[in-house]
Design a protein around this motif. Structure first.
Motif, PDB file in Angstrom:
ATOM      1  N   ALA A 168       0.836  -1.215   0.000  1.00 23.67           N
ATOM      2  CA  ALA A 168       0.000   0.000   0.000  1.00 23.67           C
ATOM      3  C   ALA A 168       0.860   1.249   0.000  1.00 23.67           C
ATOM      4  CB  ALA A 168      -0.929  -0.011   1.208  1.00 23.67           C
ATOM      5  N   PHE A 169       1.933   1.229   0.795  1.00 29.85           N
ATOM      6  CA  PHE A 169       2.798   2.408   0.883  1.00 29.85           C
ATOM      7  C   PHE A 169       3.523   2.661  -0.436  1.00 29.85           C
ATOM      8  CE2 PHE A 169       6.888   4.401   1.848  1.00 29.85           C
ATOM      9  CZ  PHE A 169       6.450   5.537   2.509  1.00 29.85           C
ATOM     10  N   VAL A 170       4.084   1.599  -1.009  1.00 29.59           N
ATOM     11  CA  VAL A 170       4.831   1.758  -2.270  1.00 29.59           C
ATOM     12  C   VAL A 170       3.879   2.115  -3.413  1.00 29.59           C
ATOM     13  CG1 VAL A 170       6.281   0.565  -3.951  1.00 29.59           C
ATOM     14  CG2 VAL A 170       6.644   0.195  -1.508  1.00 29.59           C
ATOM     15  N   SER A 171       2.733   1.461  -3.454  1.00 30.65           N
ATOM     16  CA  SER A 171       1.786   1.706  -4.542  1.00 30.65           C
ATOM     17  C   SER A 171       1.310   3.149  -4.563  1.00 30.65           C
ATOM     18  CB  SER A 171       0.590   0.772  -4.394  1.00 30.65           C
ATOM     19  OG  SER A 171      -0.401   1.067  -5.349  1.00 30.65           O
ATOM     20  N   GLY A 172       1.153   3.741  -3.383  1.00 33.45           N
ATOM     21  CA  GLY A 172       0.722   5.127  -3.337  1.00 33.45           C
ATOM     22  C   GLY A 172       1.669   6.049  -4.069  1.00 33.45           C
ATOM     23  N   HIS A 173       2.952   5.865  -3.866  1.00 28.68           N
ATOM     24  CA  HIS A 173       3.939   6.708  -4.532  1.00 28.68           C
ATOM     25  C   HIS A 173       4.090   6.343  -6.003  1.00 28.68           C
ATOM     26  CE1 HIS A 173       4.922   7.556  -0.350  1.00 28.68           C
ATOM     27  NE2 HIS A 173       5.587   8.605  -0.767  1.00 28.68           N
ATOM     28  N   VAL A 174       4.104   5.041  -6.304  1.00 30.33           N
ATOM     29  CA  VAL A 174       4.247   4.616  -7.696  1.00 30.33           C
ATOM     30  C   VAL A 174       3.062   5.099  -8.527  1.00 30.33           C
ATOM     31  CG1 VAL A 174       4.344   2.612  -9.228  1.00 30.33           C
ATOM     32  CG2 VAL A 174       5.661   2.627  -7.104  1.00 30.33           C
ATOM     33  N   GLY A 175       1.851   5.005  -7.968  1.00 28.40           N
ATOM     34  CA  GLY A 175       0.665   5.433  -8.697  1.00 28.40           C
ATOM     35  C   GLY A 175       0.678   6.910  -9.023  1.00 28.40           C
ATOM     36  N   ASP A 176       1.190   7.742  -8.129  1.00 29.12           N
ATOM     37  CA  ASP A 176       1.228   9.181  -8.380  1.00 29.12           C
ATOM     38  C   ASP A 176       2.428   9.589  -9.214  1.00 29.12           C
ATOM     39  OD1 ASP A 176      -1.122   9.993  -7.147  1.00 29.12           O
ATOM     40  OD2 ASP A 176      -0.205   9.974  -5.164  1.00 29.12           O
ATOM     41  N   VAL A 198      -3.045  15.137  -7.291  1.00 28.69           N
ATOM     42  CA  VAL A 198      -1.597  14.955  -7.352  1.00 28.69           C
ATOM     43  C   VAL A 198      -1.059  14.105  -6.209  1.00 28.69           C
ATOM     44  CG1 VAL A 198      -1.157  17.050  -8.669  1.00 28.69           C
ATOM     45  CG2 VAL A 198      -1.259  17.170  -6.176  1.00 28.69           C
ATOM     46  N   VAL A 199      -1.801  14.018  -5.086  1.00 27.37           N
ATOM     47  CA  VAL A 199      -1.355  13.197  -3.959  1.00 27.37           C
ATOM     48  C   VAL A 199      -2.460  12.257  -3.494  1.00 27.37           C
ATOM     49  CG1 VAL A 199       0.376  14.830  -3.114  1.00 27.37           C
ATOM     50  CG2 VAL A 199      -1.984  15.043  -2.340  1.00 27.37           C
ATOM     51  N   ARG A 200      -3.479  12.078  -4.315  1.00 25.40           N
ATOM     52  CA  ARG A 200      -4.602  11.247  -3.888  1.00 25.40           C
ATOM     53  C   ARG A 200      -4.156   9.808  -3.661  1.00 25.40           C
ATOM     54  NH1 ARG A 200      -8.142  12.440  -7.641  1.00 25.40           N
ATOM     55  NH2 ARG A 200      -8.972  14.130  -6.350  1.00 25.40           N
ATOM     56  N   ASN A 201      -3.349   9.295  -4.586  1.00 24.36           N
ATOM     57  CA  ASN A 201      -2.907   7.917  -4.434  1.00 24.36           C
ATOM     58  C   ASN A 201      -1.950   7.776  -3.255  1.00 24.36           C
ATOM     59  OD1 ASN A 201      -3.648   5.551  -5.919  1.00 24.36           O
ATOM     60  ND2 ASN A 201      -1.483   5.232  -6.309  1.00 24.36           N
ATOM     61  N   ILE A 202      -1.134   8.807  -3.024  1.00 26.48           N
ATOM     62  CA  ILE A 202      -0.221   8.767  -1.882  1.00 26.48           C
ATOM     63  C   ILE A 202      -1.009   8.797  -0.579  1.00 26.48           C
ATOM     64  CG2 ILE A 202       1.614  10.015  -0.683  1.00 26.48           C
ATOM     65  CD1 ILE A 202       2.604  10.987  -3.377  1.00 26.48           C
TER      66      ILE A 202
END
Length: 847
Positions: free
Chosen positions: A127-135, A428-432
């Motif tokens: 979840a943590f990595v995906s948030g940054h990768v997605g954005d 811009v930070v929704r996924n994060i």
């Protein structure tokens, strides 16, 4: 990103078809794969179950101990005189779990809960990595990475040779699940219209996956086959690569406008709609000063913003509670009485009713829905804990009913929270932000297996902790703002837009600002400059900014060329239209080497005009608009005939723009053919004399244009606006009015005669009125009462008309010159006789 751009992107989604074929395919692919994720996560609900087992006991001498007696699930035998060893265990063959695979009972049973905790730790990391990768890299790529991870490691896990290898593989499967559960909601929220967003996000796909997981476990009853089945079900979703697209919101927020427009074209084509106007999209983005230009955002950007920091802190606690409560009940299904597979299906069924959340989320809002379900979860959780702790008789049925109710409330509350969270963060930070909260929920899910293990020793502790967490989380939600029916934010600056200086000006500290509290702005070179930046002066855009809301279909047709019902969406679009028209990017500096064009239209309500230029070097031939104007007519002016109205509009518009037009040749555009031969017409009356005298100060050509090509001035002239200026007649002290006293000097005409001699001469080539230089009027004949020059009338119009005629007659008789033609004809002929460079020589004419 500004609210105007956010609302525009929402309207684009509606124009592209709303909930069309593309949204159906996107929902099918993204949400359909969630069932596969549910199987992968909940595999441990079956894989960690301890089957019935018995032990074969031998004495130290190797002799069987009481071989005719069955000791089920006994790790040791008490009250025996001999030391006994369990030489082998026999497990129930009706199911094959990791417990029976690697003999994880008695002193090794902690391994089962630890593997589940390791799996949930993988969800946290994913979840943590995906948030940054997605954005950073987009929603589509991140989504398919998660499906690929699940496909690969579910297959690998089925061939694990030890529980150590299985634990590592379950960690990687958890990473894939956490990766997916962070990106799916964000992906859908950005491509589903706000009207249907809560419905789509509330579809009970996860509960369906949970119920089908119970059914699949019933038929396969082997953890290896379940893993392979979960992997196989990942394959069909890769077909979606050819149909679904990247989120155009994400592309725009990263400054990739061309790619975003290509996405819009593809969505429009699949939905059978026309793509939006590309130039309008570019203009809207350019108007937004806060669109990210490939900026890479991280969690630090969220923590730096006070508003987002508060939101994140409150949401984190609620997500921890949801993660703990949901998985504590799901993984603790073996503690419920009755059939294992039936209980798994019933828990899934309870989750499926979370679909009703979409109704509550739309009716009473996201925040209130979450609060109600969280509060109910806490109450039922505490009740179950108390019943378990008291160890009442016949508690099995009561605990099952209360536990199922608690699972229902937890699932509904978490679903409402998911919708709420996805709308609280900007694009811009929704996924994060969503990924970080998803990560925090994994903290709760990591704790859940350990509390399940502890509840075997301390009955009720698992549910008592669940109830306390959810009650506290319910009150945390009250501190957040409602998001129902609001456009999604796009940038962090949408929450607190900073004061930004224009790039062409030097940024100074507040203590060094050039503007004091008493003088907060100034006008310089046609721009209003203040500490807030550079804007057009209000007087130049007043006609647009004060443009009223259309009140009938006819007015709407003139303005927008279409008929529709005026609702909140149209009100927003109307304000957006006015905002763009008054923006500094619309108005341009005048270029005095280009021809000015004044487009004028007059209606029975008022006068509207637009001053602009056309640049021949501009391939688009887009008009360079310099000024808009609109004025209302007085009641008596509204009774004028068409030609008189159009002439009044021409005079008023030219005087308003005289700063640009005086001394320059320009083109006056109108939709009234009768004004074309303006100087050939013999207008009679004092009104026309004054108006024509004003027009003869300027050098211009009247060009006829069709009404269809005069939409802007036509709309400005027909609006009913109480704030609009009214038409005032020229007065003698007006510096732009030609009747001012001046010295002409020795101006020679082409025939060599002095201008003064021509005026004084009794016999001339043209007839003219004599110019009085002494300005001596008789006191009894001079009329000092003010009157409206457009009507020749005031309160006592009959008396004043008579006095004016008598005054004019007396002055004419006292002159040494002889008037042989009317004033209008004389003035016309004098100016037609003079060369062009003498047109601006003003004299005072006696009436």
């Amino acid at each position: 990103m500004s609210s105007e751009l956010n609302e525009y992107l929402e309207s684009v989604l509606t124009d592209l078809g709303g909930l069309g074929r593309y949204q159906f395919i996107l929902t099918l692919v993204v949400l359909g794969s969630k069932a596969t994720v549910a199987w992968s996560v909940l595999m441990q609900a079956f894989g960690g179950v301890m089957p019935d087992w018995s032990c074969e006991w031998h004495t130290e001498s190797g002799e069987p101990f009481m071989s005719n007696v069955t000791f089920d699930k006994k790790c040791s035998l008490e009250n025996t005189t001999e030391k006994l060893d369990c030489v082998s265990r026999k497990f129930d063959e009706s199911m094959n779990t990791i417990v029976s695979e690697w003999d994880l009972v008695c002193d090794q049973y902690w391994i089962v809960s630890s593997i589940t905790t390791i799996q949930m730790f993988g969800l946290l990391i994913g979840a943590f990595v995906s948030g940054h990768v997605g954005d950073l890299y987009g929603r589509k790529k991140t989504y398919y990475i998660s499906i690929l991870i699940l496909l690969v490691f579910n297959v690998v896990g089925a061939f694990s040779t030890s529980w150590h290898m299985f634990a590592v593989v379950r960690f990687l499967v958890g990473v894939g699940c956490g990766w997916y559960l962070t990106i799916d909601i964000t992906y859908l929220a950005e491509l589903i219209p706000i009207k249907y967003r809560s419905v789509i996000l509330s579809l009970p796909v996860w509960p369906i996956g949970a119920m089908s997981n119970g059914l699949m476990c019933y038929f396969l009853h082997d953890w290896k086959y379940i893993q392979i089945a979960a992997a196989v079900c990942c394959l069909p979703w890769f077909l979606g690569i050819f149909f679904i697209t990247e989120s155009y919101r994400w592309l725009i927020s990263h400054g990739r406008i061309e790619e975003a427009y290509e996405v819009m074209i593809k969505i429009a084509k699949m939905n059978g709609r026309s793509p939006p106007n590309k130039q309008k999209l570019i203009d809207m983005v350019n108007l937004n000063e806060h669109v990210a230009k490939e900026k890479k955002y991280t969690l630090i950007d969220i923590l730096r913003n006070k508003h987002l920091l508060k939101v994140t802190a409150l949401l984190s606690f609620t997500w921890v509670s949801c993660g703990y409560g949901f998985y504590a009940i799901s993984f603790g299904v073996a503690q419920l009485s009755g059939n294992l597979y039936l209980n798994m299906a019933l828990l899934g069924l309870m989750e499926s009713t979370s679909f009703v959340v979409c109704y509550f989320a739309n009716c009473i809002g996201r925040k209130k829905s979450s609060f109600v379900f969280f509060l109910l979860s806490g109450i039922t959780g505490i009740t179950v804990g108390i019943v378990q702790f008291l160890d009442l008789s016949n508690e099995g049925v009561s605990i099952n009913g209360l536990a199922l109710t608690c699972k229902l409330c937890v699932a509904c509350g978490w679903m409402a929270l998911i919708i709420f969270t996805s709308e609280l963060y900007p694009t811009v930070v929704r996924n994060i932000g969503f990924g970080f909260n998803n990560t925090m929920s994994r903290v709760g899910s990591m704790i859940a297996p350990q509390l399940i293990f502890a509840s075997y020793r301390i009955p009720g502790i698992m549910f008592l902790l669940l109830g306390g967490l959810f009650i506290m989380s319910a009150f945390c939600l009250l501190l957040l703002k409602e998001t129902n029916n609001l456009a999604l934010k796009n940038t962090i600056n949408d929450f607190s837009l900073p004061v930004k200086q224009n790039e062409s000006l030097k940024t100074v500290d507040e203590s060094e600002t050039l503007f004091s509290e008493k003088s907060s702005s100034c006008v310089f070179l046609g721009h209003l400059i203040s500490k807030d930046g550079i804007r057009p002066p209000p007087d130049r855009v007043k006609a647009i900014s004060d443009y009223p809301q259309p009140k009938n279909i006819k007015e709407l047709r003139r303005l927008l060329e279409q008929i529709f019902t005026w609702r909140s969406e149209q009100e927003t679009a109307f304000k957006d239209l006015k905002y763009k028209l008054v923006n500094s990017d619309i108005l341009s500096f005048p270029k005095f080497d280009l021809t000015f064009r004044l487009s004028v239209d007059t209606s029975a309500r008022g006068i509207g005009y637009m001053l602009y230029q056309l640049d021949p070097d501009d391939e688009t031939q887009k008009p360079r608009i310099i000024r808009f104007g609109s004025k209302s007519l007085r009641p008596w002016q509204q009774s004028y005939g068409p030609t008189k109205l159009e002439l009044l509009g021409m005079v008023v518009s030219i005087l308003d723009c005289s700063d640009y037009l005086r001394g320059n040749s320009f083109i006056a555009e109108c939709d009234h053919q009768a004004l074309k031969p303006l100087y050939e017409k013999q207008f009679k009356g004092a009104i026309y004399e004054r108006w024509m005298s004003i027009l003869q100060q300027f050098s211009f050509e009247i060009v006829y244009k069709k009404a269809d090509d005069m939409q802007v001035p036509d709309a400005l002239s027909r609006c009913e606006n109480s704030k609009a200026e009214v038409v005032e007649s020229p007065v003698e002290d007006d510096p732009f009015f030609p009747f001012v006293e001046d010295v002409c000097g020795k101006v020679k005409l082409p025939n060599g005669q002095h201008f003064s001699e021509l005026i004084a001469s009794k016999v001339a080539d043209v007839q003219a009125v004599h110019i009085r230089t002494d300005n001596a009027y008789d006191a009894d004949t001079f009329i000092s009462d003010p009157y409206d020059a457009d009507t020749d009338a005031s309160d006592d119009n009959i008396r004043k008309k008579s006095v004016r005629k008598m005054s004019k007659h007396r002055r004419t008789k006292s002159d040494t010159g002889i008037v042989e033609k009317t004033l209008t004809t004389s003035v016309f002929e004098i100016y037609q006789f003079l060369p062009k460079e003498y047109y601006n020589c003003n004299v005072r004419i006696s009436h």
